[in-house]
Design a protein around this motif. Structure first.
Motif, PDB file in Angstrom:
ATOM      1  N   GLY A 139      55.375  16.921  70.154  1.00  0.00           N
ATOM      2  CA  GLY A 139      54.557  17.921  70.839  1.00  0.00           C
ATOM      3  C   GLY A 139      53.103  17.879  70.428  1.00  0.00           C
ATOM      4  N   ASP A 140      52.810  18.283  69.171  1.00  0.00           N
ATOM      5  CA  ASP A 140      51.443  18.183  68.663  1.00  0.00           C
ATOM      6  C   ASP A 140      51.397  17.254  67.448  1.00  0.00           C
ATOM      7  N   GLU A 141      52.345  16.333  67.404  1.00  0.00           N
ATOM      8  CA  GLU A 141      52.455  15.413  66.275  1.00  0.00           C
ATOM      9  C   GLU A 141      51.931  14.035  66.670  1.00  0.00           C
ATOM     10  N   PHE A 142      51.115  13.483  65.787  1.00  0.00           N
ATOM     11  CA  PHE A 142      50.497  12.188  66.040  1.00  0.00           C
ATOM     12  C   PHE A 142      50.715  11.285  64.822  1.00  0.00           C
ATOM     13  N   ALA A 143      50.606   9.991  65.053  1.00  0.00           N
ATOM     14  CA  ALA A 143      50.719   9.025  63.962  1.00  0.00           C
ATOM     15  C   ALA A 143      49.659   7.954  64.140  1.00  0.00           C
ATOM     16  N   LEU A 144      49.175   7.437  63.030  1.00  0.00           N
ATOM     17  CA  LEU A 144      48.236   6.324  63.027  1.00  0.00           C
ATOM     18  C   LEU A 144      48.812   5.223  62.147  1.00  0.00           C
ATOM     19  N   ILE A 145      48.747   4.012  62.623  1.00  0.00           N
ATOM     20  CA  ILE A 145      49.094   2.856  61.794  1.00  0.00           C
ATOM     21  C   ILE A 145      47.804   2.093  61.554  1.00  0.00           C
ATOM     22  N   VAL A 146      47.428   2.052  60.289  1.00  0.00           N
ATOM     23  CA  VAL A 146      46.157   1.453  59.887  1.00  0.00           C
ATOM     24  C   VAL A 146      46.452   0.070  59.330  1.00  0.00           C
ATOM     25  N   ALA A 147      46.096  -0.956  60.090  1.00  0.00           N
ATOM     26  CA  ALA A 147      46.478  -2.326  59.756  1.00  0.00           C
ATOM     27  C   ALA A 147      45.702  -2.851  58.548  1.00  0.00           C
ATOM     28  N   GLU A 148      46.398  -3.685  57.754  1.00  0.00           N
ATOM     29  CA  GLU A 148      45.770  -4.375  56.615  1.00  0.00           C
ATOM     30  C   GLU A 148      44.971  -3.389  55.771  1.00  0.00           C
ATOM     31  N   ALA A 149      45.587  -2.272  55.437  1.00  0.00           N
ATOM     32  CA  ALA A 149      44.853  -1.207  54.761  1.00  0.00           C
ATOM     33  C   ALA A 149      45.572  -0.762  53.497  1.00  0.00           C
ATOM     34  N   SER A 150      44.791  -0.521  52.481  1.00  0.00           N
ATOM     35  CA  SER A 150      45.312   0.109  51.271  1.00  0.00           C
ATOM     36  C   SER A 150      45.316   1.618  51.475  1.00  0.00           C
ATOM     37  N   GLU A 151      45.813   2.332  50.456  1.00  0.00           N
ATOM     38  CA  GLU A 151      45.784   3.790  50.547  1.00  0.00           C
ATOM     39  C   GLU A 151      44.347   4.286  50.662  1.00  0.00           C
ATOM     40  N   ALA A 152      43.448   3.653  49.917  1.00  0.00           N
ATOM     41  CA  ALA A 152      42.048   4.070  49.974  1.00  0.00           C
ATOM     42  C   ALA A 152      41.467   3.841  51.373  1.00  0.00           C
ATOM     43  N   ASP A 153      41.852   2.725  52.014  1.00  0.00           N
ATOM     44  CA  ASP A 153      41.375   2.460  53.371  1.00  0.00           C
ATOM     45  C   ASP A 153      41.889   3.528  54.336  1.00  0.00           C
ATOM     46  N   ALA A 154      43.159   3.907  54.185  1.00  0.00           N
ATOM     47  CA  ALA A 154      43.734   4.932  55.058  1.00  0.00           C
ATOM     48  C   ALA A 154      43.022   6.264  54.859  1.00  0.00           C
ATOM     49  N   ARG A 155      42.695   6.587  53.603  1.00  0.00           N
ATOM     50  CA  ARG A 155      41.956   7.826  53.336  1.00  0.00           C
ATOM     51  C   ARG A 155      40.597   7.789  54.041  1.00  0.00           C
ATOM     52  N   GLU A 156      39.968   6.626  54.013  1.00  0.00           N
ATOM     53  CA  GLU A 156      38.656   6.498  54.641  1.00  0.00           C
ATOM     54  C   GLU A 156      38.750   6.700  56.154  1.00  0.00           C
ATOM     55  N   VAL A 157      39.827   6.205  56.758  1.00  0.00           N
ATOM     56  CA  VAL A 157      40.025   6.424  58.195  1.00  0.00           C
ATOM     57  C   VAL A 157      40.138   7.914  58.498  1.00  0.00           C
ATOM     58  N   VAL A 158      40.905   8.636  57.671  1.00  0.00           N
ATOM     59  CA  VAL A 158      41.048  10.084  57.874  1.00  0.00           C
ATOM     60  C   VAL A 158      39.691  10.762  57.743  1.00  0.00           C
ATOM     61  N   ARG A 159      38.923  10.371  56.745  1.00  0.00           N
ATOM     62  CA  ARG A 159      37.605  10.990  56.568  1.00  0.00           C
ATOM     63  C   ARG A 159      36.702  10.689  57.765  1.00  0.00           C
ATOM     64  N   ARG A 160      36.802   9.460  58.289  1.00  0.00           N
ATOM     65  CA  ARG A 160      35.991   9.110  59.451  1.00  0.00           C
ATOM     66  C   ARG A 160      36.393   9.943  60.670  1.00  0.00           C
ATOM     67  N   ILE A 161      37.698  10.171  60.848  1.00  0.00           N
ATOM     68  CA  ILE A 161      38.171  11.025  61.950  1.00  0.00           C
ATOM     69  C   ILE A 161      37.611  12.431  61.784  1.00  0.00           C
ATOM     70  N   GLY A 162      37.615  12.926  60.556  1.00  0.00           N
ATOM     71  CA  GLY A 162      37.075  14.255  60.296  1.00  0.00           C
ATOM     72  C   GLY A 162      35.593  14.348  60.577  1.00  0.00           C
ATOM     73  N   SER A 163      34.888  13.231  60.430  1.00  0.00           N
ATOM     74  CA  SER A 163      33.438  13.246  60.632  1.00  0.00           C
ATOM     75  C   SER A 163      33.049  13.143  62.097  1.00  0.00           C
ATOM     76  N   VAL A 164      34.033  12.818  62.969  1.00  0.00           N
ATOM     77  CA  VAL A 164      33.715  12.708  64.390  1.00  0.00           C
ATOM     78  C   VAL A 164      33.246  14.044  64.938  1.00  0.00           C
ATOM     79  N   GLY A 165      33.848  15.112  64.432  1.00  0.00           N
ATOM     80  CA  GLY A 165      33.447  16.443  64.879  1.00  0.00           C
ATOM     81  C   GLY A 165      34.253  16.889  66.077  1.00  0.00           C
ATOM     82  N   SER A 166      35.057  17.915  65.912  1.00  0.00           N
ATOM     83  CA  SER A 166      35.911  18.409  66.989  1.00  0.00           C
ATOM     84  C   SER A 166      36.272  19.849  66.713  1.00  0.00           C
ATOM     85  N   ALA A 167      36.396  20.632  67.798  1.00  0.00           N
ATOM     86  CA  ALA A 167      36.816  22.025  67.648  1.00  0.00           C
ATOM     87  C   ALA A 167      38.296  22.121  67.302  1.00  0.00           C
TER      88      ALA A 167
END
Length: 462
Positions: free
Chosen positions: A392-420
């Protein structure tokens, strides 16, 4: 008719007026273009004896179990909107009432069936034109062999040239976003030369589609009328092979709009340079309209087929990949990580306060929030990463060739996009945290719900 022999014995050969069907096509039964009449919603006792059939079966289990008195009907409509026939579907092998996705597939199949019926009827009408019919059948045989839209349109243009004698033919489709007429196939004219000229938009030629000049669904205008109605800032094409006399072709304009099932214009066929230098007869225009209908039917069928294929592994609301595609991709990434030593990150996320949003503002607001969040996810992903809607409101991301730190960076980048739209995230990585799909998913899911519980919005597997 296909299926239950008892039903065949009762129903096959019956003829019924549409007035008898009309109560079943009430909008209250409409679901995604199909008409689903559930048990108790229609009084079948009004039916004359022997005019309907109820399977002697037990109701399916659960709320979505199929009941013998459930009914499912799908209209088969002509591209101009009138009804060609009705498909009645019953006794599902699953014993379940259809899901929205299953209804979408059934509606697409009914549209394909309608296109086939329409094509067959129009071929029969074209029987007066033996040469046109031969060429039309030749085009029809190519429609199934060549699914590419441009090849279909090229076959139509060639068929019109060979059968009806127009030496120049052009097929252009309307770009949905811009209204630009995109040249897709031509004979006589060079498609490359046409494409290099200034773009032409549907709005600029709308004045040509005037009922005053309509004959058999085609629009035939004298050059003076056509040029006065055009909104072009350049010289239009002028015919080279013109005749003399009241019945002669004299720089006339002849176009045939291609319509979809909503009667919207989706393209245009242009015809010019008749080899006999005469104005086309009504019979010729009838045949040209049939070719145009073949072109429209083929374009619609191709679009519907592409959509059905797309929906096999995409979510229709957000257009993200769906849960089925997610499971396949996750298993594949785990196999690659195990076999070749690759690594990847799994991110699970869902919207904060989504239920309250739906309850307070309604499902349209909830749908808009889901679409906005999907766009935010896509904006924050790297090349090679994938986003999925898995619930319903559940999403998943598969971050290729990524360490945990890389995945964290993707989340931070999503947060920086800016959304209500606000969301919580849980992150796990393979093979650091788990080497199998189920464990990896469970860890990321646990991290997600810990993030929601603590209100931090983000949780990583420790």
């Amino acid at each position: 008719m296909y299926g239950n022999e008892d039903a065949r014995a009762v129903l096959l050969g019956q003829a019924r007026r549409f007035e008898e069907w009309e109560p079943l096509f009430d909008e209250k039964f409409n679901r995604r273009g199909a008409y689903v009449v559930l048990s108790g919603e229609f009084d079948w006792s009004v039916e004359e004896a022997g005019r309907s059939y109820t399977p002697p079966a037990e109701p399916g289990r659960g709320e979505d179990g199929w009941h013998p008195e459930d009914a499912l009907f799908l209209p088969m409509r002509h591209t101009d909107g009138h009804l060609l026939g009705i498909l009645s579907v019953d006794e599902p092998a699953s014993g379940r009432r259809p899901t929205d996705d299953e209804l979408d597939v059934l509606v697409a199949l009914a549209e394909h069936a309608a296109l086939a019926v329409q094509s067959a009827q129009e071929v029969a009408t074209a029987g007066r034109h033996r040469l046109a019919l031969e060429r039309l059948l030749g085009v029809s045989s190519r429609l199934t062999a060549e699914p590419a839209t441009d090849e279909i349109l090229r076959a139509v243009c060639s068929g019109v040239r060979d059968a009806l004698g127009f030496q120049n033919m052009l097929a252009a489709l309307v770009e949905t976003d811009t209204g630009r007429l995109d040249p897709r196939a031509a004979v006589g004219w060079s498609i490359e030369a046409v494409a290099q000229r200034r773009p032409v938009f549907l709005s600029e030629i709308a004045g040509l589609i005037d009922p005053e000049f309509e004959i058999e669904g085609c629009y035939l205008l004298p050059s003076s009328e056509a040029e006065a109605r055009l909104s072009l800032d350049r010289e239009p094409y002028l015919s080279e092979h013109n005749g003399l006399g009241p019945w002669a072709w004299d720089h006339h304009w002849l176009l045939v709009p291609l319509h979809d099932s909503n009667d919207d214009v989706i393209g245009v066929l242009w015809a010019d340079e008749p080899e006999d230098r005469l104005l086309p007869s009504q019979d010729t225009l009838q045949a040209l309209r049939v070719f145009a209908n073949q072109a429209a039917a083929a374009v619609i069928a191709s679009s519907r087929l592409n959509e059905v294929r797309f929906l096999a592994d995409h979510d229709p609301l957000t257009r993200l990949l769906n849960r089925r595609a997610f499971v396949e991709r996750l298993d594949g990434e785990v196999a690659r990580a195990t076999r070749y030593g690759h690594r990847f990150g799994l991110i699970l996320c869902d919207l904060d306060g989504f239920k309250e949003l739906n309850d307070r503002f309604g499902h349209p607001a909830g749908d808009e929030a889901l679409q906005q969040f999907a766009r935010t996810l896509q904006a924050g992903l790297r090349k090679g990463d994938e986003a999925f809607r898995i619930g319903g409101d559940e999403f998943a991301l598969i971050v290729a060739e990524a360490s945990e730190a890389d995945a964290r960076e993707v989340v931070r980048r999503i947060g920086s996009v800016g959304s209500a739209v606000k969301a919580s995230f849980g992150v796990a990585s393979c093979p650091e945290h788990a080497g199998d799909s189920q464990t990896l998913f469970r860890l990321a899911d646990a991290a997600l719900y810990e993030a929601k519980r603590t209100g931090t919005g983000l949780k990583f597997v420790a």
